[in-house]
Scaffold this motif. Structure first.
Motif, mmCIF file in Angstrom:
data_model
loop_
_atom_site.group_PDB
_atom_site.id
_atom_site.type_symbol
_atom_site.label_atom_id
_atom_site.label_comp_id
_atom_site.label_asym_id
_atom_site.label_seq_id
_atom_site.Cartn_x
_atom_site.Cartn_y
_atom_site.Cartn_z
ATOM 1 N N ALA A 1 0.831 -1.204 0.000
ATOM 2 C CA ALA A 1 0.000 0.000 0.000
ATOM 3 C C ALA A 1 0.867 1.256 0.000
ATOM 4 O O ALA A 1 0.618 2.204 -0.762
ATOM 5 C CB ALA A 1 -0.933 -0.006 1.209
ATOM 6 N N LEU A 2 1.899 1.283 0.837
ATOM 7 C CA LEU A 2 2.764 2.460 0.917
ATOM 8 C C LEU A 2 3.559 2.665 -0.365
ATOM 9 O O LEU A 2 3.670 3.791 -0.874
ATOM 10 C CB LEU A 2 3.715 2.327 2.108
ATOM 11 C CG LEU A 2 3.062 2.324 3.495
ATOM 12 C CD1 LEU A 2 4.108 2.049 4.576
ATOM 13 C CD2 LEU A 2 2.345 3.639 3.761
ATOM 14 N N LEU A 3 4.120 1.589 -0.881
ATOM 15 C CA LEU A 3 4.919 1.707 -2.093
ATOM 16 C C LEU A 3 4.068 2.075 -3.297
ATOM 17 O O LEU A 3 4.493 2.867 -4.150
ATOM 18 C CB LEU A 3 5.665 0.393 -2.361
ATOM 19 C CG LEU A 3 6.785 0.045 -1.382
ATOM 20 C CD1 LEU A 3 7.270 -1.377 -1.597
ATOM 21 C CD2 LEU A 3 7.950 1.028 -1.532
ATOM 22 N N SER A 4 2.866 1.526 -3.382
ATOM 23 C CA SER A 4 1.969 1.856 -4.494
ATOM 24 C C SER A 4 1.602 3.327 -4.466
ATOM 25 O O SER A 4 1.590 4.006 -5.498
ATOM 26 C CB SER A 4 0.701 1.002 -4.427
ATOM 27 O OG SER A 4 0.997 -0.357 -4.639
ATOM 28 N N ALA A 5 1.291 3.844 -3.270
ATOM 29 C CA ALA A 5 0.952 5.266 -3.151
ATOM 30 C C ALA A 5 2.139 6.129 -3.550
ATOM 31 O O ALA A 5 1.982 7.150 -4.246
ATOM 32 C CB ALA A 5 0.518 5.574 -1.723
ATOM 33 N N SER A 6 3.341 5.726 -3.149
ATOM 34 C CA SER A 6 4.534 6.486 -3.495
ATOM 35 C C SER A 6 4.771 6.487 -5.000
ATOM 36 O O SER A 6 5.098 7.524 -5.599
ATOM 37 C CB SER A 6 5.745 5.905 -2.769
ATOM 38 O OG SER A 6 6.940 6.558 -3.156
ATOM 39 N N LEU A 7 4.601 5.334 -5.638
ATOM 40 C CA LEU A 7 4.805 5.238 -7.085
ATOM 41 C C LEU A 7 3.761 6.047 -7.851
ATOM 42 O O LEU A 7 4.076 6.669 -8.870
ATOM 43 C CB LEU A 7 4.762 3.767 -7.518
ATOM 44 C CG LEU A 7 5.943 2.896 -7.065
ATOM 45 C CD1 LEU A 7 5.693 1.437 -7.398
ATOM 46 C CD2 LEU A 7 7.248 3.373 -7.714
ATOM 47 N N ARG A 8 2.534 6.058 -7.339
ATOM 48 C CA ARG A 8 1.489 6.846 -8.013
ATOM 49 C C ARG A 8 1.778 8.341 -7.903
ATOM 50 O O ARG A 8 1.604 9.095 -8.862
ATOM 51 C CB ARG A 8 0.116 6.518 -7.419
ATOM 52 C CG ARG A 8 -0.444 5.179 -7.856
ATOM 53 C CD ARG A 8 -1.925 5.080 -7.551
ATOM 54 N NE ARG A 8 -2.192 5.195 -6.124
ATOM 55 C CZ ARG A 8 -2.241 4.173 -5.289
ATOM 56 N NH1 ARG A 8 -2.017 2.938 -5.748
ATOM 57 N NH2 ARG A 8 -2.499 4.352 -4.002
ATOM 58 N N ARG A 9 2.224 8.782 -6.729
ATOM 59 C CA ARG A 9 2.568 10.198 -6.569
ATOM 60 C C ARG A 9 3.723 10.583 -7.490
ATOM 61 O O ARG A 9 3.721 11.661 -8.104
ATOM 62 C CB ARG A 9 2.936 10.490 -5.111
ATOM 63 C CG ARG A 9 1.747 10.533 -4.169
ATOM 64 C CD ARG A 9 2.137 11.164 -2.844
ATOM 65 N NE ARG A 9 3.207 10.426 -2.176
ATOM 66 C CZ ARG A 9 3.010 9.443 -1.312
ATOM 67 N NH1 ARG A 9 1.772 9.068 -1.000
ATOM 68 N NH2 ARG A 9 4.045 8.828 -0.728
ATOM 69 N N ARG A 10 4.700 9.704 -7.581
ATOM 70 C CA ARG A 10 5.838 9.984 -8.437
ATOM 71 C C ARG A 10 5.418 10.056 -9.910
ATOM 72 O O ARG A 10 5.886 10.938 -10.651
ATOM 73 C CB ARG A 10 6.898 8.889 -8.260
ATOM 74 C CG ARG A 10 8.156 9.099 -9.069
ATOM 75 C CD ARG A 10 9.158 7.991 -8.823
ATOM 76 N NE ARG A 10 10.338 8.166 -9.634
ATOM 77 C CZ ARG A 10 11.337 7.279 -9.716
ATOM 78 N NH1 ARG A 10 11.262 6.162 -8.992
ATOM 79 N NH2 ARG A 10 12.371 7.505 -10.475
ATOM 80 N N ALA A 11 4.522 9.157 -10.335
ATOM 81 C CA ALA A 11 4.049 9.166 -11.722
ATOM 82 C C ALA A 11 3.295 10.451 -12.020
ATOM 83 O O ALA A 11 3.441 11.031 -13.101
ATOM 84 C CB ALA A 11 3.172 7.953 -11.983
ATOM 85 N N ARG A 12 2.472 10.893 -11.062
ATOM 86 C CA ARG A 12 1.703 12.135 -11.276
ATOM 87 C C ARG A 12 2.652 13.340 -11.358
ATOM 88 O O ARG A 12 2.449 14.255 -12.146
ATOM 89 C CB ARG A 12 0.701 12.321 -10.150
ATOM 90 C CG ARG A 12 -0.514 11.417 -10.249
ATOM 91 C CD ARG A 12 -1.635 11.895 -9.357
ATOM 92 N NE ARG A 12 -1.249 11.858 -7.951
ATOM 93 C CZ ARG A 12 -1.514 10.823 -7.148
ATOM 94 N NH1 ARG A 12 -2.129 9.752 -7.640
ATOM 95 N NH2 ARG A 12 -1.162 10.850 -5.882
#
Length: 474
Positions: free
Chosen positions: A458-469
């Motif tokens: 959950a934490l890593l997915s949120a981090s990757l999504r923020r980075r992609a945005r």
């Protein structure tokens, strides 16, 4: 993802010629025009493989090896079976939705390349470990019933199991369907007889100076039955993927989870009751169980153990081949799912042969080891499922997109396994720092591995999504 209109579907196969035709599909999506079956078939498909000696032995271990009195053993067995079955029902619903095996759906959690690790591990665990464990149990029962030596008994069962798995999906479902009522009736009779004479309120082996007992024993028993139950989770969609896409998800989840839970809970509790009774010295695991029954019922139970072993090992070898198919390896010639069944069966047979001499200890050690990877894997895939926001057609496209990556899955899985190492409590493999210093805690690998895998994903997915945005906004 759009769904075609729901037309009445044939039960399993459309005729005898379809039943014995070798299945063509491996890891690729099943076309909508070839979808068939009803969700109720999942009830017996998942119930039959659990009505056998492997499930009995989990209950026996909870008393004889883990030192629990019968009431505590029942609580651990029911809790572990229940949690693993709930996860199984949830994962099964993706079968009709995507029309692919469970290990292919894992690409959403781990990416196309990252999914190679759990797929390979599942092929190894199912096709070698579980196939060997279940077939050895059946071979010992065949040896006790007929006097045929253990090795020829093993080989006779292997041939039948591989043939069913080779033909494929529809024959597997049909075999499980006809095995279920025979298995249920015999094991219920045996269970009633054993419960009548069992010590249902005793102190457990810990009270006599053996086993672990207490919280530690409870966690060991819980880990064993959870690992056994959740060990089927990586195969959940394998037997639901032919159902029409319009199949109600609730029915798919209900029948899959219920079949798994009821059979494991009931049969393992029978095993726990059996563990309270004295077994003859030097008896094989199957003889120790059937020796508590009158002759006629003991012989019937041996027949049921053989049939149950075949029901489980058939699913093991079939799902292992499907997991290998999901790796999309460059295989020689026309080597597909069916050929992989034969290959996996041969390797599993060698493992079974090696464990014939000490089947009881081999099974006990294997039960605890499989939970070490299943728990973090399950935490990752369930969290990915909970976080899905994309439409079904986009998700289906990702399953076939070789360029799709999801670094959060592999990192969370490996971290969950690594952090769990100090919690291992397996005398034959490794005892970690925590149970070595505090033996009373038992084995905490399952809850810690599951929770850590889910949280990290959950934490890593949120981090990757923020980075992609952030990158897309630049």
């Amino acid at each position: 993802m759009s769904r075609p209109p729901h037309d009445p579907a044939p039960d399993v196969a459309t005729g005898p010629e379809k039943l014995i035709a070798v299945e063509e599909h491996g890891a690729e999506p099943v076309p909508h025009e070839r979808r068939h079956g009803r969700p109720r078939q999942l009830l017996w498909t998942w119930a039959s493989p659990q009505v056998g000696f492997a499930t009995v032995f989990i209950g026996v271990l909870s008393v004889t090896a883990f030192g629990l009195p019968f009431p505590q053993a029942v609580a651990a067995l029911v809790l572990g079976a229940g949690l693993g079955s709930v996860a199984h029902g949830l994962l099964s619903t993706d079968g009709p939705r995507f029309g692919v095996p469970q290990m292919v759906i894992g690409r959403l959690s781990f990416g196309h390349r990252g999914n190679a690790l759990p797929s390979a591990v599942n092929a190894l665990v199912s096709g070698v470990g579980w196939f060997a464990v279940n077939t050895v149990g059946g071979a010992l029962a065949l040896n006790s019933l007929t006097g045929l030596p253990p090795l020829p008994s093993l080989l006779a069962l292997v041939v039948l199991e591989i043939v069913i798995g080779y033909v494929g999906h529809d024959l597997v479902h049909r075999f499980e369907r006809y095995a279920f009522p025979v298995l249920a009736v015999i094991f219920l009779l045996a269970g009633a007889w054993i419960l009548r004479g069992a010590d249902l309120g005793g102190a457990g082996s810990a009270g006599s100076g053996g086993g672990v007992g207490g919280f530690g024993g409870f966690m060991l028993a819980f880990s064993a039955v959870f690992g056994f139950t959740a060990g089927w989770n990586p195969c959940a969609s394998d037997y639901a993927r032919y159902l029409p896409a319009s199949t109600p998800p609730r029915a798919t989840a209900w029948y899959s989870g219920l079949g798994l839970f009821v059979s494991i809970a009931v049969v393992s509790v029978i095993g726990a009751a059996s563990g309270t009774l004295a077994a003859p010295a030097g008896a094989s695991p199957t003889d120790a169980f059937t020796g508590q029954l009158p002759g006629w019922l003991g012989d019937l139970t041996l027949v049921a153990i053989i049939l149950g072993a075949m029901a489980a090992a058939t699913l093991n070898v079939y799902s292992a081949a499907v997991s290998l198919s999901s790796l999309a390896l460059p295989l020689p010639g026309r080597m597909g799912r069916a050929s992989l069944v034969a290959l996996v069966g041969a390797v599993g047979t060698a493992a079974g042969w090696a464990s014939l001499a000490d089947a009881g200890h081999a099974f006990e050690n294997f039960l605890l080891v499989i939970a070490y990877w299943i728990a973090p894997w399950l935490g990752v895939v369930l969290m990915e499922r909970a976080l899905r926001v994309l439409p079904g057609d986009v998700l289906a496209g990702r399953l076939q997109d070789r360029s799709f990556r999801n670094a959060a899955g592999p990192v969370a899985l490996l971290a969950g396994i690594a952090v769990s190492v100090p919690l291992f409590s397996n005398q034959a493999v490794f005892v970690g720092l925590v149970p070595r210093v505090w033996p009373g805690v038992g084995d905490l690998t399952c809850p810690v591995g599951f929770g850590l895998g889910a949280l990290l994903y959950a934490l890593l997915s949120a981090s990757l999504r923020r980075r992609a945005r952030t990158i897309s906004a630049v």
